[in-house]
Design an enzyme around this catalytic site. Structure first.
Site, short mmCIF file in Angstrom:
data_model
loop_
_atom_site.label_atom_id
_atom_site.label_comp_id
_atom_site.label_asym_id
_atom_site.label_seq_id
_atom_site.Cartn_x
_atom_site.Cartn_y
_atom_site.Cartn_z
N LEU A 157 0.87 -1.17 0.00
CA LEU A 157 0.00 0.00 0.00
C LEU A 157 0.90 1.22 0.00
O LEU A 157 1.98 1.20 0.59
CB LEU A 157 -0.89 0.06 1.25
CG LEU A 157 -2.07 -0.90 1.38
CD1 LEU A 157 -2.82 -0.58 2.68
CD2 LEU A 157 -3.01 -0.82 0.21
N ASP A 158 0.47 2.30 -0.64
CA ASP A 158 1.21 3.55 -0.56
C ASP A 158 1.36 3.97 0.90
O ASP A 158 0.51 3.66 1.75
CB ASP A 158 0.48 4.67 -1.31
CG ASP A 158 0.49 4.45 -2.81
OD1 ASP A 158 1.35 3.71 -3.30
OD2 ASP A 158 -0.38 5.04 -3.49
N ARG A 159 2.43 4.69 1.19
CA ARG A 159 2.69 5.12 2.56
C ARG A 159 1.51 5.90 3.14
O ARG A 159 1.12 5.70 4.29
CB ARG A 159 3.95 6.00 2.60
CG ARG A 159 4.30 6.50 3.99
CD ARG A 159 5.58 7.32 3.98
NE ARG A 159 5.46 8.50 3.16
CZ ARG A 159 4.91 9.66 3.57
NH1 ARG A 159 4.46 9.78 4.81
NH2 ARG A 159 4.84 10.68 2.76
#
Length: 329
Positions: free
Chosen positions: A138-140
């Site tokens: 997942l994106d940060r």
């Protein structure tokens, strides 16, 4: 499985540690690190590898094939690392799986900027070296469900499931504007990389790969006189930044998205680790308003269908309810 030497890095240096996951078996080392360090160019990665990768078995080259369980470290000069969340809520755990509700702001893997404050590092510190490995990313800034495999076989099966599209994902998102239809679909090919930034994606009918996302409007609301909507998002393909670029393409950009938000200049400023004070009110949230809310797939051990859910986090519910949002000064 082999493990890398455990001696501490000398003062002024930091070791970024990696253990190769099963779904990367047979990849070249530079391809594997390119997936983990997406902001780094291929040329820089080659230089980093040639300057020395710490591995107990042998010296690794950019072309070295990697295999599940291969452990190595990259040593680099330490730089100041931003603070990241330290909570790691467990949604589900058995002998095969660990499912976490990742907070926004926590990167999954070590990167050029984040070394200690990552989900992988927290896992190893709290549960041990081989307790679990994330099966996807997942994106940060995206919050929500992360599925981890707890055995080599589990990681291998999960890797196949994610690649074969046997994993059903649902996201919740806050977008700018009021979509006129209660349901709509964006079918727009996505290509990786732009002229300005390697990790960005673009809509490209010629070079892009098939990409399709369905959206359902759950709620339309206004805040400070501006229109917004809460959406449930169903990505039918798994491209990088797919929901974000598709909402931008549809004219309803994700709230707080610095890369694909309403002002294309945001990312240029963000990439320099600085936003002008007047940009923050236009972003409206300090992070992109995207949450991985539900995931369903065949259990890697039993083959039975399993599903997990994570509720919308407080910062996004506060935004919907009109409560104050803390923005950087």
């Amino acid at each position: 499985m082999h493990s890398a030497p455990q001696e501490e890095a000398p003062e002024g240096y930091v070791d970024i540690r990696y253990v190769v996951e099963p779904n990367y078996a047979g990849w070249r080392l530079d391809e594997y690190l390119g997936e983990k360090l997406r902001r780094m160019t291929r040329e820089r990665l080659q230089g980093v590898i040639l300057r020395g990768v710490i591995c107990e078995e042998r010296r690794l080259k950019p072309s070295t094939p990697v295999y599940p369980g291969l452990a190595f470290r990259i040593r680099r000069r330490a730089s100041e690392e931003p603070d990241t969340p330290t909570e790691l809520p467990v949604v589900f755990q058995d002998d095969w799986l660990l499912v976490l509700d990742k907070p926004a702001g926590l990167p999954i893997h070590p990167t050029a900027r984040y070394h200690k404050g990552t989900l992988v590092t927290l896992l190893r510190e709290r549960f041990g070296e081989r307790f679990a490995e994330p099966a996807h990313r997942l994106d940060r800034e995206t919050s929500g469900l992360v599925v981890c495999g707890r055995t080599t076989e589990s990681c291998r099966v999960l890797g196949r499931l994610f690649v074969s599209r046997d994993v059903h994902k649902e996201y919740l998102a806050l977008c700018e504007g009021h979509p006129p239809e209660d349901t709509f679909t964006v079918d727009a090919p996505i290509a990786e990389g732009t002229e300005l930034i390697r990790i960005a994606v673009r809509i490209d009918p010629v070079e892009g790969k098939e990409s399709r996302t369905r959206f359902q409007v759950l709620q339309r609301f206004t805040r400070d006189g501006a229109p917004f909507a809460l959406l449930r998002c169903f990505p039918e393909t798994g491209r990088q930044h797919q929901i974000r670029i598709h909402l931008c393409h549809a004219g309803f950009p994700l709230v707080g998205d610095k890369m694909y938000g309403p002002d294309p200049g945001y990312f240029d400023r963000f990439s320099k680790h600085c936003l002008e004070p007047e940009a923050w009110p236009r972003l409206r949230l300090p992070r992109q308003a995207l949450h991985a809310a539900r995931i369903a797939f065949p259990h890697p051990g039993s083959g039975q269908a399993v599903a997990f859910e994570a509720p919308l986090p407080a910062d996004l519910t506060d935004f919907i309810e009109g409560r104050p949002v803390a923005l950087p000064a």
